[in-house]
Write a protein that holds these residues in place. Structure first.
Motif, PDB file in Angstrom:
ATOM      1  N   ILE A 429       0.853  -1.182   0.000  1.00 39.59           N
ATOM      2  CA  ILE A 429       0.000   0.000   0.000  1.00 39.59           C
ATOM      3  C   ILE A 429       0.893   1.236   0.000  1.00 39.59           C
ATOM      4  N   GLY A 430       0.630   2.148  -0.891  1.00 37.83           N
ATOM      5  CA  GLY A 430       1.364   3.395  -0.952  1.00 37.83           C
ATOM      6  C   GLY A 430       0.440   4.576  -0.746  1.00 37.83           C
ATOM      7  N   THR A 431       0.878   5.567   0.074  1.00 38.79           N
ATOM      8  CA  THR A 431       0.095   6.781   0.330  1.00 38.79           C
ATOM      9  C   THR A 431       0.998   7.995   0.126  1.00 38.79           C
ATOM     10  N   GLY A 432       0.394   9.097  -0.195  1.00 41.79           N
ATOM     11  CA  GLY A 432       1.147  10.313  -0.398  1.00 41.79           C
ATOM     12  C   GLY A 432       0.316  11.540  -0.097  1.00 41.79           C
ATOM     13  N   SER A 433       0.968  12.582   0.495  1.00 45.06           N
ATOM     14  CA  SER A 433       0.276  13.829   0.809  1.00 45.06           C
ATOM     15  C   SER A 433       1.320  14.880   1.174  1.00 45.06           C
ATOM     16  N   ARG A 434       0.867  16.146   1.447  1.00 50.72           N
ATOM     17  CA  ARG A 434       1.784  17.201   1.908  1.00 50.72           C
ATOM     18  C   ARG A 434       2.012  17.018   3.409  1.00 50.72           C
ATOM     19  N   ALA A 435       3.248  16.840   3.737  1.00 50.69           N
ATOM     20  CA  ALA A 435       3.563  16.607   5.149  1.00 50.69           C
ATOM     21  C   ALA A 435       4.971  17.128   5.436  1.00 50.69           C
ATOM     22  N   VAL A 436       5.306  17.155   6.751  1.00 44.85           N
ATOM     23  CA  VAL A 436       6.640  17.554   7.202  1.00 44.85           C
ATOM     24  C   VAL A 436       7.295  16.358   7.853  1.00 44.85           C
ATOM     25  N   ASN A 437       8.584  16.333   7.824  1.00 45.58           N
ATOM     26  CA  ASN A 437       9.323  15.256   8.453  1.00 45.58           C
ATOM     27  C   ASN A 437       9.443  15.552   9.938  1.00 45.58           C
ATOM     28  N   SER A 438       8.622  14.860  10.728  1.00 41.30           N
ATOM     29  CA  SER A 438       8.643  15.065  12.187  1.00 41.30           C
ATOM     30  C   SER A 438       8.858  13.729  12.848  1.00 41.30           C
ATOM     31  N   PRO A 439      10.082  13.466  13.366  1.00 44.06           N
ATOM     32  CA  PRO A 439      10.343  12.164  13.969  1.00 44.06           C
ATOM     33  C   PRO A 439       9.546  11.980  15.246  1.00 44.06           C
ATOM     34  N   LEU A 440       9.211  10.715  15.509  1.00 44.42           N
ATOM     35  CA  LEU A 440       8.404  10.380  16.688  1.00 44.42           C
ATOM     36  C   LEU A 440       9.271   9.929  17.855  1.00 44.42           C
ATOM     37  N   SER A 441      10.549  10.240  17.820  1.00 42.64           N
ATOM     38  CA  SER A 441      11.459   9.859  18.903  1.00 42.64           C
ATOM     39  C   SER A 441      11.788  11.069  19.791  1.00 42.64           C
ATOM     40  N   GLY A 442      12.410  10.785  20.938  1.00 38.46           N
ATOM     41  CA  GLY A 442      12.845  11.863  21.838  1.00 38.46           C
ATOM     42  C   GLY A 442      11.812  12.257  22.835  1.00 38.46           C
ATOM     43  N   ALA A 443      10.733  11.554  22.930  1.00 41.08           N
ATOM     44  CA  ALA A 443       9.688  11.919  23.903  1.00 41.08           C
ATOM     45  C   ALA A 443       9.083  10.637  24.418  1.00 41.08           C
ATOM     46  N   SER A 444       8.637  10.693  25.644  1.00 40.84           N
ATOM     47  CA  SER A 444       8.011   9.526  26.252  1.00 40.84           C
ATOM     48  C   SER A 444       6.601   9.379  25.750  1.00 40.84           C
ATOM     49  N   ASN A 445       6.083   8.171  25.959  1.00 44.05           N
ATOM     50  CA  ASN A 445       4.708   7.938  25.550  1.00 44.05           C
ATOM     51  C   ASN A 445       3.788   8.823  26.320  1.00 44.05           C
ATOM     52  N   GLN A 446       2.814   9.327  25.610  1.00 43.70           N
ATOM     53  CA  GLN A 446       1.846  10.201  26.257  1.00 43.70           C
ATOM     54  C   GLN A 446       0.496  10.034  25.618  1.00 43.70           C
ATOM     55  N   TYR A 481       5.203  17.622  -0.323  1.00 41.15           N
ATOM     56  CA  TYR A 481       4.525  16.382  -0.739  1.00 41.15           C
ATOM     57  C   TYR A 481       5.475  15.208  -0.591  1.00 41.15           C
ATOM     58  N   THR A 482       5.017  14.128   0.053  1.00 41.04           N
ATOM     59  CA  THR A 482       5.835  12.970   0.297  1.00 41.04           C
ATOM     60  C   THR A 482       4.964  11.715   0.278  1.00 41.04           C
ATOM     61  N   THR A 483       5.575  10.542   0.048  1.00 43.61           N
ATOM     62  CA  THR A 483       4.856   9.263  -0.013  1.00 43.61           C
ATOM     63  C   THR A 483       5.508   8.280   0.933  1.00 43.61           C
ATOM     64  N   ARG A 484       4.704   7.350   1.399  1.00 41.81           N
ATOM     65  CA  ARG A 484       5.183   6.284   2.257  1.00 41.81           C
ATOM     66  C   ARG A 484       4.540   4.968   1.821  1.00 41.81           C
ATOM     67  N   SER A 485       5.170   3.815   2.135  1.00 52.46           N
ATOM     68  CA  SER A 485       4.692   2.494   1.732  1.00 52.46           C
ATOM     69  C   SER A 485       4.375   1.663   2.962  1.00 52.46           C
ATOM     70  N   LEU A 486       3.432   0.699   2.740  1.00 51.47           N
ATOM     71  CA  LEU A 486       3.019  -0.213   3.794  1.00 51.47           C
ATOM     72  C   LEU A 486       2.891  -1.608   3.197  1.00 51.47           C
ATOM     73  N   PHE A 487       3.482  -2.621   3.814  1.00 50.59           N
ATOM     74  CA  PHE A 487       3.508  -3.986   3.298  1.00 50.59           C
ATOM     75  C   PHE A 487       2.693  -4.886   4.210  1.00 50.59           C
ATOM     76  N   THR A 488       1.855  -5.763   3.550  1.00 50.78           N
ATOM     77  CA  THR A 488       1.067  -6.734   4.317  1.00 50.78           C
ATOM     78  C   THR A 488       1.135  -8.087   3.615  1.00 50.78           C
ATOM     79  N   ILE A 489       1.092  -9.176   4.363  1.00 55.44           N
ATOM     80  CA  ILE A 489       1.028 -10.536   3.838  1.00 55.44           C
ATOM     81  C   ILE A 489       0.357 -11.401   4.890  1.00 55.44           C
ATOM     82  N   GLY A 490      -0.440 -12.393   4.394  1.00 59.41           N
ATOM     83  CA  GLY A 490      -1.143 -13.224   5.363  1.00 59.41           C
ATOM     84  C   GLY A 490      -1.905 -14.341   4.672  1.00 59.41           C
ATOM     85  N   VAL A 491      -2.535 -15.171   5.470  1.00 60.37           N
ATOM     86  CA  VAL A 491      -3.331 -16.298   5.017  1.00 60.37           C
ATOM     87  C   VAL A 491      -4.758 -16.074   5.500  1.00 60.37           C
TER      88      VAL A 491
END
Length: 633
Positions: A429-446, A481-491
């Motif tokens: 699955i591929g998706t794309g939209s206007r977004a910014v690169n914001s890493p999800l690290s450096g902060a505790s779960n909240q 604008y940027t795109t990201r991919s998602l991979f799935t496999i199953g039975v």
């Protein structure tokens, strides 16, 4: 005492038939021939030249006894003038023979015409008996046919041109141009590709989707959050689906379509065999119509000659007007038959052209004028041997056998719906939209607050990385604008039962009865083929014996014609005897030609019944002794 002598004057109209009258007349001439040769007391006998007297009496001297009465003739006597010479016997015969033949001496041109016509009728036979197994059919003369319209050829009729044909030529042409064969070929090609399509069920299925949407507005989630969106969105998906198990549906569907394809090929072979049979039938029927056309021409010639003879006999007072009318009626009837036969021959040519998918405006004429006995199957093959060959080679049996097996596979296909289906799936699955690169690290779960009352969606690393939140303060750069991919496999396992499975059960039962119907149709076709083999064998046997019988009939009629001509040449017979003998000879040739054609047709039907009709087998010089080996693929 002075005796009186009278001239004999026969009464011609008292005879019930011309032949009987002529015989009686000649007898009277011979009885009185002795009195015509010498004078008695200065008086002589003289033959009267008039045939108009209807009655008379014989006067004898008082000393002579009463004369004996002659049957069917009442002679009248008249005295011969003194001083005249009595005619001799040769003179009397010369004067009377033209009347016996029906044409007077004064009409030499008409006598020559009738003599020529008699020779033409005797010599212009439409068919010639060659030997016990051959009859030669002459091409018809256009002058012998009846012109139906002023603008058409009496032989071709509505056709614009003519073409000579042979049996081998029309068989080859039918294989190349016949429409039912082409239709069956198209049907076989359709079933082939259906079979190839069923084989593709063993391959994985591929799915591909692509979408690009411009989104602007507010989205209200089920959680009660209103989200403003003003951003284009792109999505795509590419995946595969491979069934590991589908209750056997894929396998048995492929087998069912395979049997249907083989059945279509067998149907094509059966269609080819039927067309070859129809082509041979139409060819031999055209030959038969040619023979019958010759016979009808001969009948008209005979009737025309009979009419001329009867007209001349009537003109000379030998027969009656009724004889002439009967001859005219017979000529009219024969001309009607000839007209019908001319049209019938043309219809057979049109029918043959239709089978060949050729121009019906072209008339077909048979090139080989010899009608011969043509054996295609060896006489030593018994019905049991022929049935074995037929069961092994008839394409109709192969067709119904394949349909029977296809119906059995259809039962298994219907049963597979009662079982679950297991498949392996994989998707990118591929998706794309206007977004910014914001890493999800450096902060505790909240907890990400989704509303003002403190409700939360769950634990995340940083709310800035979610599309539900604005970019955080440590985000770098502007949105792009940027795109990201998602991979799935199953039975996956899928098991659907409609109507608690009753729909599938009903489909299984219906398929079982379809298989039963296919089995019964196979048995019915087997019985029909058995009947065809035995019928063709018996017809061939009957026609072969008829050839022998008609051969004897032709010989008898030919000898009768020879004797009639000999009697006529010797002055004993008449034109009527010769013409009737010629008519009997012609009829015997009809039966002979029909027997030969019927035998050839029976042989063609026998070859078709055992499933071996080909161009070579239907035109083979040697009979078939055994089934040829099957062609290997």
């Amino acid at each position: 005492m002075r005796q009186k002598f009278f001239v004999l004057e026969p009464i011609t109209n008292l005879s019930p038939s011309p032949i009987r009258f002529l015989t009686t007349k000649l007898t009277c001439l011979l009885l009185f021939a002795g009195y015509l040769s010498a004078p008695v007391h200065g008086k002589t006998l003289r033959l009267a030249q008039s045939n108009n007297s209807r009655s008379g009496s014989v006067a004898n001297s008082s000393s002579s006894s009463s004369p004996t009465k002659l049957p069917d003739v009442v002679p009248t006597m008249s005295p011969v003038p003194a001083g005249e010479k009595a005619p001799g016997m040769s003179t009397v015969v010369e004067g009377e023979m033209p009347k016996l033949r029906g044409i007077s001496n004064e009409n030499e041109s008409r006598r020559a015409t009738i003599d020529d016509l008699s020779r033409e009728v005797s010599n212009s036979t439409g068919s010639i008996f060659v030997d016990g197994e051959n009859v030669l059919v002459k091409p018809p003369l256009l002058k012998s046919l009846i012109t139906l319209t002023q603008t058409t050829n009496p032989y071709q009729l509505d056709a614009a041109s003519s073409q000579e044909i042979s049996l081998r030529g029309v068989l080859q042409q039918s294989l190349m141009q016949n429409l039912p064969i082409k239709v069956s070929q198209a049907e076989a090609q359709k079933e082939k590709w259906i079979y190839y399509g069923a084989l593709s069920g063993f391959l994985p299925s591929l799915t591909n989707t692509l979408s690009f949407q411009g989104i602007k507005g507010n989205y209200v989630s089920p959680a009660g959050l209103a989200i403003p969106i003003a951003n284009p969105f792109f999505s795509s998906a590419a995946g595969f689906n491979q069934y590991l198990f589908k209750g056997g549906g894929i396998l048995y569907t492929a087998l069912q379509d395979k049997h249907n394809y083989k059945a279509a090929r067998a149907h094509l072979k059966g269609t080819v065999n039927d067309i070859l049979l129809d082509t041979a039938d139409d060819y031999y029927n055209l030959v038969r119509s040619d023979v019958l056309l010759q016979i009808r021409i001969k009948a008209v010639e005979v009737s025309r000659a009979l009419l001329l003879v009867n007209q001349d006999l009537f003109d000379n007072g030998v027969n009656t007007q009724l004889d002439v009318l009967q001859a005219k009626y017979q000529l009219s009837a024969d001309r009607q038959h000839l007209i019908k036969q001319q049209v019938e021959r043309r219809k057979h040519a049109v029918k043959l052209a239709t089978v060949l998918n050729a121009d019906t405006g072209v008339d077909y004429s048979v090139g080989a004028r010899m009608v011969s006995k043509h054996r295609l199957v060896d006489a030593n093959l018994k019905p049991g041997d022929l049935l074995k060959i037929a069961i092994d080679r008839r394409p109709e049996l192969k067709k119904y056998d394949e349909l029977r097996m296809a119906a059995k596979d259809a039962v298994k296909v219907a049963r597979s719906a009662l079982l679950p289906a297991v498949a392996v799936t994989g998707t990118v699955i591929g998706t794309g939209s206007r977004a910014v690169n914001s890493p999800l690290s450096g902060a505790s779960n909240q907890q990400t607050t989704l509303s003002s009352n403190g409700l939360s969606a769950g634990a995340v690393s940083s709310s800035a990385g979610l599309p539900l939140a604005a970019p955080s303060s440590n985000s770098t750069g502007s949105p792009h604008y940027t795109t990201r991919s998602l991979f799935t496999i199953g039975v996956g396992v899928n098991w659907n039962l409609g109507g608690l499975g009753m729909q599938e059960v009903a489909q299984v039962r219906a398929s079982q009865y379809v298989a039963r119907q296919a089995q019964l149709e196979f048995q019915r076709e087997l019985e029909r083929i058995t009947k065809q083999v035995r019928d063709a064998y018996l017809s061939s046997m009957s026609a072969e014996n008829l050839i022998l019988e008609t051969t004897d009939a032709v010989k008898y009629a030919q000898e009768g014609l020879r004797l009639a001509e000999l009697r006529f040449q010797e002055g004993v017979g008449t034109y009527l005897d010769v013409i009737n003998a010629q008519h009997d000879y012609t009829n015997s040739l009809i039966d002979k030609a029909n027997a030969l054609i019927d035998f050839n047709l029976a042989q063609v039907h026998l070859v078709h019944a055992i499933g071996l009709p080909t161009v070579d087998s239907l035109t083979a010089a040697k009979p078939l002794k055994d089934a040829p080996p099957k062609a290997t693929k």
